[in-house]
Enzyme design. Structure first.
Site, PDB file in Angstrom:
ATOM      1  N   CYS A 270       0.826  -1.243   0.045  1.00 30.22           N
ATOM      2  CA  CYS A 270      -0.093   0.031   0.090  1.00 30.22           C
ATOM      3  C   CYS A 270       0.941   1.208  -0.034  1.00 30.22           C
ATOM      4  CB  CYS A 270      -1.010   0.081   1.242  1.00 30.22           C
ATOM      5  SG  CYS A 270      -1.888   1.779   1.237  1.00 30.22           S
TER       6      CYS A 270
ATOM      7  N   CYS B  28      -0.423   4.190   2.037  1.00 30.81           N
ATOM      8  CA  CYS B  28      -0.382   3.974   3.522  1.00 30.81           C
ATOM      9  C   CYS B  28       0.857   4.066   3.873  1.00 30.81           C
ATOM     10  CB  CYS B  28      -0.721   2.481   4.095  1.00 30.81           C
ATOM     11  SG  CYS B  28      -2.374   2.018   3.254  1.00 30.81           S
ATOM     12  N   ASP B  29       1.957   3.782   3.118  1.00 37.95           N
ATOM     13  CA  ASP B  29       3.299   3.486   3.784  1.00 37.95           C
ATOM     14  C   ASP B  29       4.585   4.436   3.088  1.00 37.95           C
ATOM     15  OD1 ASP B  29       2.435   1.378   5.327  1.00 37.95           O
ATOM     16  OD2 ASP B  29       2.943  -0.047   4.036  1.00 37.95           O
TER      17      ASP B  29
END
Ligand code: NAP
Length: 304
Positions: free
Chosen positions: A131, A134-135
């Site tokens: 992701c 997300c990261d």
């Protein structure tokens, strides 16, 4: 006892909730966690949803939730373990509780696929990510690889290029599967290198990702490349294992249903990415949800 229980709170499930409520049906949406939106939540920017170009994935997921909740759809969290046929309809067994409904709309969506190479599992969360939105922020000024050639891989590479030093996109063929508009954006980026006809065969590092082994298929050669992280975007597989044996699916696990969402199991309907279909997009998931809810209405009125 609900008229319909909707499994999944991505665009398909939430659209189904809106149409079910507008048809006067009591509807409960079962979501994995208390954040609606499904895969939309992991998209930084959505550029192809009609009327809302450039909207953030998080914002779109929230809007979908507010719309369904505003019409009276109920929400609860829990992972569905099994669905059983009962006299009155269906029992939906979740990790938290059991629910009953006269009909079910399955909109469980899909999860990321894995590369299945040495080091991938061990280093997940330590440089291996599925992701980018997300990261990605952890990799400011660093070198990262992206594996894949579809919409997600290219979107991830574009997103990451905004703050990493360099993105190396590794694709197993010499053309990308991603939409042409995304490809044009990608090709214009100065800090993205594309390794064509290449596959990642190993991810290495003691405690964190340090390097990857890449096989160049045409040259029949292997290279080790130093990276701080690798984002894997090699497709999705439907989250349908919990209805195996109850609802017929194809060999890849997609629920067999036409555009009306009608499955071969009376009273159970399918919508969104987990349904057999050609185009898996937010807009087609939303259309699926509407169709499935109307099919539920017809089923409850006539077919029982
Ligand atoms: P996808 O379209 O299935 O693409 C997967 C990519 O990974 C392909 O390029 C594939 O290569 C490659 N791949 C698969 N297995 C591999 C392996 N073992 N090793 C190396 N490479 C591998 O999947 P996606 O990008 O995750 O997208 C999923 C769905 O969501 C698609 O239907 C997509 O259109 C949709 N989506 C759309 C948007 C948008 O419109 N903006 C955004 C996100 C997602 P090949 O090309 O050689 O098969």
């Amino acid at each position: 006892m609900f008229d319909v229980i909707i499994v999944g709170s991505g665009p398909a499930g939430l659209s189904a909730a809106v149409y079910a409520r507008r048809a006067g049906l009591s509807a409960l949406v079962l979501e994995k966690n208390a954040m609606s939106g499904g895969q939309v939540l992991t998209t930084y920017e959505v550029d192809n949803y009609l009327g809302l170009p450039g909207i953030g994935g998080m914002e779109l997921g929230t809007k979908f939730h507010e719309h369904a909740a505003g019409l009276g759809a109920e929400f609860t969290t829990g992972i569905v373990r099994a669905i059983e046929k009962t006299e009155a309809g269906f029992k939906i067994i979740t990790t938290k509780k059991e629910w009953e409904a006269e009909s079910v709309i399955l909109a469980p969506g899909a999860s990321h696929a894995m590369l299945n190479v040495p080091g991938e599992e061990r280093l997940t969360g330590r440089g291996v990510s599925y992701c980018a939105t997300c990261d990605g922020a952890f990799y400011r000024g660093k070198r990262v690889a992206v594996a894949g050639g579809g919409d997600v891989a290219v979107e991830d590479a574009i997103f990451l290029s905004r703050f990493v030093e360099k993105v190396i996109l590794i694709h197993r063929r010499d053309t990308l599967r991603a939409a042409k508009s995304l490809q044009e954006q990608l090709f214009a980026l100065p800090n993205v290198e594309i390794l064509w006809d290449s596959v990642v065969t190993e991810i290495q590092g003691e405690n964190r990702v340090e390097k990857i082994t890449v096989r160049h298929l045409k040259q029949d050669s292997t290279e080790e490349i130093s990276v701080d992280g690798i984002f894997i975007a090699v497709g999705i597989h439907p989250d349908t294992a919990f209805v195996e044996g109850l609802v017929p699916m194809d060999e890849q696990g997609y629920l067999i249903a036409g555009e009306d969402g009608v499955t071969q199991t009376p009273g159970i309907f399918a919508a969104g990415d987990a349904r057999t279909k050609k185009l898996r997009q937010i807009i087609t998931a939303v259309a699926d949800g509407a169709n499935a809810a109307i099919s539920v209405q017809e089923y409850l009125n006539h077919d029982r």
